[in-house]
Design a protein around this motif. Structure first.
Motif, mmCIF file in Angstrom:
data_model
loop_
_atom_site.group_PDB
_atom_site.id
_atom_site.type_symbol
_atom_site.label_atom_id
_atom_site.label_comp_id
_atom_site.label_asym_id
_atom_site.label_seq_id
_atom_site.Cartn_x
_atom_site.Cartn_y
_atom_site.Cartn_z
ATOM 1 N N ASP A 108 0.842 -1.175 -0.008
ATOM 2 C CA ASP A 108 0.070 -0.036 -0.223
ATOM 3 C C ASP A 108 0.918 1.267 0.048
ATOM 4 O O ASP A 108 0.280 2.288 0.021
ATOM 5 C CB ASP A 108 -0.918 0.023 1.226
ATOM 6 N N VAL A 109 2.055 1.054 -0.122
ATOM 7 C CA VAL A 109 3.003 2.209 -0.073
ATOM 8 C C VAL A 109 4.111 2.010 -1.067
ATOM 9 O O VAL A 109 4.301 1.091 -1.643
ATOM 10 C CB VAL A 109 3.767 2.264 1.352
ATOM 11 N N ASP A 110 4.611 3.118 -1.706
ATOM 12 C CA ASP A 110 5.549 3.154 -2.693
ATOM 13 C C ASP A 110 6.739 2.454 -2.110
ATOM 14 O O ASP A 110 7.282 2.945 -1.231
ATOM 15 C CB ASP A 110 5.917 4.584 -3.403
ATOM 16 N N GLY A 111 7.886 1.811 -2.907
ATOM 17 C CA GLY A 111 8.972 1.252 -2.609
ATOM 18 C C GLY A 111 10.197 1.919 -3.429
ATOM 19 O O GLY A 111 9.834 3.108 -3.834
ATOM 20 N N ALA A 112 11.196 1.566 -3.126
ATOM 21 C CA ALA A 112 12.423 2.316 -3.868
ATOM 22 C C ALA A 112 13.746 1.402 -3.917
ATOM 23 O O ALA A 112 13.672 0.397 -2.949
ATOM 24 C CB ALA A 112 12.950 3.502 -3.117
ATOM 25 N N ILE A 113 14.426 1.993 -4.927
ATOM 26 C CA ILE A 113 15.814 1.053 -5.149
ATOM 27 C C ILE A 113 16.964 2.066 -5.253
ATOM 28 O O ILE A 113 16.739 3.226 -5.965
ATOM 29 C CB ILE A 113 15.856 0.442 -6.326
ATOM 30 N N TRP A 114 17.610 2.247 -4.171
ATOM 31 C CA TRP A 114 18.784 3.179 -4.164
ATOM 32 C C TRP A 114 19.746 2.594 -5.068
ATOM 33 O O TRP A 114 20.153 1.200 -4.966
ATOM 34 C CB TRP A 114 19.349 3.348 -2.522
ATOM 35 N N ALA A 115 20.569 3.337 -5.636
ATOM 36 C CA ALA A 115 21.664 3.151 -6.700
ATOM 37 C C ALA A 115 22.867 4.073 -6.397
ATOM 38 O O ALA A 115 22.731 5.237 -6.478
ATOM 39 C CB ALA A 115 21.366 2.954 -8.108
ATOM 40 N N VAL A 116 24.110 3.318 -6.007
ATOM 41 C CA VAL A 116 25.297 4.115 -5.561
ATOM 42 C C VAL A 116 26.474 3.760 -6.495
ATOM 43 O O VAL A 116 26.572 2.511 -6.443
ATOM 44 C CB VAL A 116 25.558 3.928 -4.022
ATOM 45 N N ASN A 117 26.988 4.684 -7.034
ATOM 46 C CA ASN A 117 28.292 4.293 -7.878
ATOM 47 C C ASN A 117 29.298 4.226 -7.020
ATOM 48 O O ASN A 117 29.861 5.150 -6.429
ATOM 49 C CB ASN A 117 28.499 5.326 -9.060
ATOM 50 N N TYR A 118 29.577 2.867 -6.777
ATOM 51 C CA TYR A 118 30.910 2.619 -5.890
ATOM 52 C C TYR A 118 32.250 2.866 -6.489
ATOM 53 O O TYR A 118 33.111 3.226 -5.693
ATOM 54 C CB TYR A 118 30.829 1.123 -5.390
ATOM 55 N N VAL A 119 32.431 2.951 -7.528
ATOM 56 C CA VAL A 119 33.729 3.587 -8.137
ATOM 57 C C VAL A 119 33.991 5.001 -7.877
ATOM 58 O O VAL A 119 34.932 5.478 -7.345
ATOM 59 C CB VAL A 119 33.930 3.221 -9.661
ATOM 60 N N SER A 120 32.852 5.774 -8.275
ATOM 61 C CA SER A 120 32.885 7.172 -8.032
ATOM 62 C C SER A 120 32.951 7.474 -6.467
ATOM 63 O O SER A 120 33.772 8.430 -6.037
ATOM 64 C CB SER A 120 31.789 7.878 -8.519
ATOM 65 N N LEU A 121 32.241 6.686 -5.514
ATOM 66 C CA LEU A 121 32.394 7.011 -4.210
ATOM 67 C C LEU A 121 33.700 6.886 -3.720
ATOM 68 O O LEU A 121 34.266 7.431 -2.781
ATOM 69 C CB LEU A 121 31.569 6.185 -3.572
ATOM 70 N N HIS A 122 34.625 5.787 -4.205
ATOM 71 C CA HIS A 122 35.948 5.320 -3.756
ATOM 72 C C HIS A 122 36.945 6.460 -4.116
ATOM 73 O O HIS A 122 37.762 6.521 -3.608
ATOM 74 C CB HIS A 122 36.015 3.879 -4.150
ATOM 75 N N LYS A 123 36.591 7.235 -5.183
ATOM 76 C CA LYS A 123 37.413 8.110 -5.575
ATOM 77 C C LYS A 123 37.343 9.378 -4.265
ATOM 78 O O LYS A 123 38.360 10.254 -4.497
ATOM 79 C CB LYS A 123 36.972 8.837 -6.756
ATOM 80 N N LEU A 124 36.636 9.304 -3.607
ATOM 81 C CA LEU A 124 36.268 10.415 -2.397
ATOM 82 C C LEU A 124 37.338 9.783 -1.457
ATOM 83 O O LEU A 124 37.598 10.797 -0.307
ATOM 84 C CB LEU A 124 35.056 10.670 -2.007
ATOM 85 N N LEU A 125 37.777 8.759 -1.126
ATOM 86 C CA LEU A 125 38.395 8.312 -0.005
ATOM 87 C C LEU A 125 39.950 8.679 0.014
ATOM 88 O O LEU A 125 40.578 9.485 -1.146
ATOM 89 C CB LEU A 125 39.010 6.851 -0.231
ATOM 90 N N PRO A 126 40.591 8.893 1.111
ATOM 91 C CA PRO A 126 41.886 9.269 1.116
ATOM 92 C C PRO A 126 42.822 8.584 0.458
ATOM 93 O O PRO A 126 42.740 7.177 0.242
ATOM 94 C CB PRO A 126 42.243 9.283 2.692
ATOM 95 N N SER A 127 43.917 8.929 0.029
ATOM 96 C CA SER A 127 45.105 8.300 -0.785
ATOM 97 C C SER A 127 45.113 6.950 -0.337
ATOM 98 O O SER A 127 45.625 6.221 -1.057
ATOM 99 C CB SER A 127 46.235 9.112 -1.015
ATOM 100 N N ARG A 128 45.449 6.929 1.009
ATOM 101 C CA ARG A 128 45.808 5.694 1.723
ATOM 102 C C ARG A 128 45.010 4.374 1.164
ATOM 103 O O ARG A 128 45.362 3.270 0.898
ATOM 104 C CB ARG A 128 45.992 5.733 3.121
ATOM 105 N N LEU A 129 43.766 4.693 1.310
ATOM 106 C CA LEU A 129 42.668 3.469 0.594
ATOM 107 C C LEU A 129 42.673 3.684 -0.925
ATOM 108 O O LEU A 129 42.627 2.610 -1.259
ATOM 109 C CB LEU A 129 41.107 3.946 1.363
ATOM 110 N N ARG A 130 42.819 4.888 -1.445
ATOM 111 C CA ARG A 130 42.525 4.429 -2.969
ATOM 112 C C ARG A 130 43.668 3.891 -3.358
ATOM 113 O O ARG A 130 43.457 3.108 -4.388
ATOM 114 C CB ARG A 130 42.360 6.020 -3.469
ATOM 115 N N ASP A 131 44.907 4.189 -3.027
ATOM 116 C CA ASP A 131 46.092 3.413 -3.502
ATOM 117 C C ASP A 131 46.065 1.930 -3.388
ATOM 118 O O ASP A 131 46.447 1.185 -4.267
ATOM 119 C CB ASP A 131 47.215 4.002 -2.783
#
Length: 267
Positions: A119-142
């Motif tokens: 009886d209510v609308d649903g949703a699907i969240w979609a997140v670009n994990y490649v773009s998200l990981h570009k926001l990480l500090p270099s220690r993690l990105r490397d």
């Protein structure tokens, strides 16, 4: 607009597979993580956060006691924090992790599996994990770059960060990443599952990434479309029987499959 309202099965497919073409390799390879919710009003809150109270302080106690009392030898293949955290999440302990899937069809399943929410609308969240990981500090990105990977495994993450406090101290800002758990059982494999992880256990993922509108979408599924989606997923064998192997999943599938459209079981 980050919120997309679909009006048909075909529109839903277009929205879910949008931006999946990779010209450099000539293949359709989506870089999105998907999470289906039966109610569009739900935020992306971890089970730890939903506990209420001083959940951030409780987290270390929950994990310590989980490690102490977990004794099944077939599950104890790794001893890193990230292995234990993944296992705890998988078996229902409230943690800061959130469940996601690489499969848009499995996300559709979780958005439509609860017939009491038709009886209510649903949703699907979609997140670009490649773009998200570009926001990480270099220690993690490397670490990702050196491995030629797009998502962390528990071993990769443990090679950079070995504790939650260390993760929190890497940056003076909240950060998020995606983590693949070990293939502990068929449920993880069949659900094509992985997790998101916030450095701040108090952060709500859906609030945090709103400052980065280019990396996420929220696809709204009208309540009037849920039965069509559900029936087509059942025909495609995307069901509890497959995603939750065992008698519990079989029973859940049969109960839902034989429920009438009004959501009330016949006596």
């Amino acid at each position: 607009m980050n919120e997309i309202v679909v009006e048909s099965w075909n529109e839903l497919q277009e929205a879910l597979f949008h931006d999946s073409w990779m010209a450099e390799i000539g293949r359709f390879r989506s870089r999105y993580a998907f999470r289906g919710l039966s109610d569009k009003s739900y935020d992306l809150e971890s089970a730890l956060l939903r506990l209420g109270g001083d959940y951030a302080e409780l987290e270390r106690h929950l994990l310590r006691n989980f490690r102490k009392y977990a004794h099944r030898s077939d599950l104890l293949e790794g001893d890193s924090l990230w292995h234990w955290l993944s296992m705890a999440q998988h078996y229902g302990l409230p943690t800061r992790l959130l469940d996601w899937t690489y499969s848009p069809f499995i996300a559709m399943h979780f958005a439509t599996a609860n017939i009491e929410k038709y009886d209510v609308d649903g949703a699907i969240w979609a997140v670009n994990y490649v773009s998200l990981h570009k926001l990480l500090p270099s220690r993690l990105r490397d670490r990702l770059q050196n491995e030629g990977a797009n998502v962390f495994t528990v071993e990769m993450l443990n090679g950079v960060v070995t504790s939650l406090s260390e993760l929190d101290q890497i940056s003076d800002q909240d950060l998020a990443l995606f983590l693949e758990p070990p293939s502990m059982d068929d449920r993880i494999i069949n659900q094509y599952a992985f997790f998101s992880l916030m450095s701040n256990p108090s952060a709500v993922f859906s609030e945090w990434f709103k400052q980065y509108p280019e990396i996420w979408r929220k696809i709204i599924i009208p309540k009037t479309l849920k039965w069509e989606i559900r029936d087509k997923l059942d025909q495609a064998n995307i069901t509890e029987r497959v995603l939750f192997p065992g008698l519990d999943g079989l029973s859940d599938w049969l109960r839902r499959h034989y429920s009438p459209r009004d959501g009330e079981l016949k006596s």
